[in-house]
Scaffold this motif. Structure first.
Motif, short mmCIF file in Angstrom:
data_model
loop_
_atom_site.label_atom_id
_atom_site.label_comp_id
_atom_site.label_asym_id
_atom_site.label_seq_id
_atom_site.Cartn_x
_atom_site.Cartn_y
_atom_site.Cartn_z
N ASP A 288 -8.48 9.66 9.09
CA ASP A 288 -9.32 10.23 8.04
C ASP A 288 -9.57 11.72 8.24
O ASP A 288 -10.06 12.39 7.34
CB ASP A 288 -10.66 9.49 7.98
CG ASP A 288 -10.51 8.06 7.50
OD1 ASP A 288 -9.74 7.82 6.55
OD2 ASP A 288 -11.16 7.17 8.08
N ASP B 241 2.42 2.00 -3.42
CA ASP B 241 1.50 2.27 -4.53
C ASP B 241 1.59 3.74 -4.94
O ASP B 241 1.62 4.62 -4.09
CB ASP B 241 0.07 1.92 -4.10
CG ASP B 241 -0.90 1.97 -5.26
OD1 ASP B 241 -0.51 1.63 -6.40
OD2 ASP B 241 -2.07 2.33 -5.03
N GLY B 242 1.66 3.98 -6.22
CA GLY B 242 1.67 5.35 -6.73
C GLY B 242 3.01 5.76 -7.27
O GLY B 242 4.02 5.09 -7.05
N ARG C 134 2.00 11.47 10.08
CA ARG C 134 1.05 10.81 9.19
C ARG C 134 1.85 10.16 8.07
O ARG C 134 2.67 10.80 7.41
CB ARG C 134 0.05 11.82 8.63
CG ARG C 134 -0.92 11.21 7.64
CD ARG C 134 -2.15 12.06 7.47
NE ARG C 134 -2.98 11.92 8.67
CZ ARG C 134 -4.09 12.61 8.88
NH1 ARG C 134 -4.49 13.51 8.01
NH2 ARG C 134 -4.79 12.43 9.99
N ASN D 229 0.45 7.78 -3.66
CA ASN D 229 -0.71 8.47 -4.23
C ASN D 229 -1.28 9.51 -3.28
O ASN D 229 -2.40 9.96 -3.47
CB ASN D 229 -1.81 7.45 -4.58
CG ASN D 229 -1.49 6.64 -5.81
OD1 ASN D 229 -0.96 7.17 -6.78
ND2 ASN D 229 -1.78 5.35 -5.77
N ASP D 230 -0.54 9.85 -2.23
CA ASP D 230 -0.97 10.80 -1.19
C ASP D 230 -2.17 10.30 -0.40
O ASP D 230 -2.91 11.09 0.18
CB ASP D 230 -1.29 12.19 -1.77
CG ASP D 230 -0.03 12.95 -2.14
OD1 ASP D 230 0.99 12.77 -1.46
OD2 ASP D 230 -0.08 13.72 -3.11
N GLN D 231 -2.37 8.99 -0.35
CA GLN D 231 -3.44 8.42 0.47
C GLN D 231 -2.87 8.11 1.85
O GLN D 231 -1.80 7.52 1.98
CB GLN D 231 -3.96 7.12 -0.14
CG GLN D 231 -4.66 7.31 -1.47
CD GLN D 231 -5.01 5.99 -2.09
OE1 GLN D 231 -4.17 5.11 -2.24
NE2 GLN D 231 -6.27 5.84 -2.45
N THR D 232 -3.60 8.50 2.88
CA THR D 232 -3.16 8.26 4.25
C THR D 232 -3.20 6.77 4.58
O THR D 232 -4.19 6.10 4.31
CB THR D 232 -4.04 9.03 5.25
OG1 THR D 232 -3.90 10.43 4.97
CG2 THR D 232 -3.63 8.76 6.68
N ALA D 233 -2.11 6.29 5.18
CA ALA D 233 -2.05 4.91 5.65
C ALA D 233 -2.35 4.85 7.14
O ALA D 233 -3.15 4.05 7.59
CB ALA D 233 -0.67 4.32 5.37
N PHE E 147 0.84 -1.20 0.00
CA PHE E 147 0.00 0.00 0.00
C PHE E 147 0.87 1.25 0.00
O PHE E 147 0.61 2.20 -0.73
CB PHE E 147 -0.94 0.00 1.21
CG PHE E 147 -1.82 1.22 1.27
CD1 PHE E 147 -2.95 1.31 0.48
CD2 PHE E 147 -1.51 2.28 2.10
CE1 PHE E 147 -3.77 2.45 0.51
CE2 PHE E 147 -2.31 3.42 2.16
CZ PHE E 147 -3.44 3.50 1.36
N VAL F 191 1.84 8.56 4.45
CA VAL F 191 1.04 8.55 3.22
C VAL F 191 1.79 7.76 2.16
O VAL F 191 3.01 7.67 2.17
CB VAL F 191 0.73 9.98 2.70
CG1 VAL F 191 -0.07 10.77 3.72
CG2 VAL F 191 2.00 10.73 2.32
N ASN F 192 1.01 7.19 1.23
CA ASN F 192 1.62 6.39 0.17
C ASN F 192 1.97 7.27 -1.04
O ASN F 192 1.83 8.49 -0.99
CB ASN F 192 0.73 5.20 -0.20
CG ASN F 192 -0.52 5.58 -0.97
OD1 ASN F 192 -0.76 6.72 -1.34
ND2 ASN F 192 -1.35 4.57 -1.22
#
Length: 131
Positions: free
Chosen positions: A42, A23-24, A87, A92-96, A20, A89-90
């Protein structure tokens, strides 16, 4: 009673976390903040980001039941403050996830060389180990 998982399940869970993070198009990053950590990953941070530390790609290694994150280089500090949480993040700038920060002798999930950060300086990741 706490949940107990097998070593095989833990290895698969950590490999999934690493996949995860990787990814990106960008590397995963640790974004370090001061102040209170949000109630949920979130939620948006209530404070300004102090520094962003880019991780290697892959973001770390899984061995011995642990995922050890590795940085590319020290991060350039963009605001003065005391680091209290980070924080992850992956690419794709999605928070893990969100994690506590401390200095090298503290109990934080993310350990920095120093938690007192000054604008224009560098921040070094000492360790970030997930179990």
């Amino acid at each position: 009673m706490t949940v107990a998982i097998t070593a095989a399940h833990n290895a698969a869970r950590l490999a999934g976390t690493l996949a995860f993070l990787d990814d990106g198009p960008q590397p995963a990053r640790l974004r370090v903040y001061g102040g209170a950590r949000p109630a949920s990953p979130d939620d948006l941070p209530a404070s300004a980001m102090l520094v962003e530390i880019a991780l290697t790609k892959p973001a770390g290694t899984v061995a011995g039941g642990l995922l050890t994150l590795t940085q590319q280089a020290d991060g350039l500090i963009t605001a003065t403050g005391v680091a209290t949480w980070a924080r992850l993040v992956n690419g794709n700038d999605q928070t893990a996830m969100d994690m506590d920060c401390s200095d090298a002798s503290g109990s934080g999930d993310v350990k920095l060389a120093s938690t007192t950060l000054y604008l224009g300086g560098d921040a070094r990741l000492v360790s970030a180990i997930l179990g």
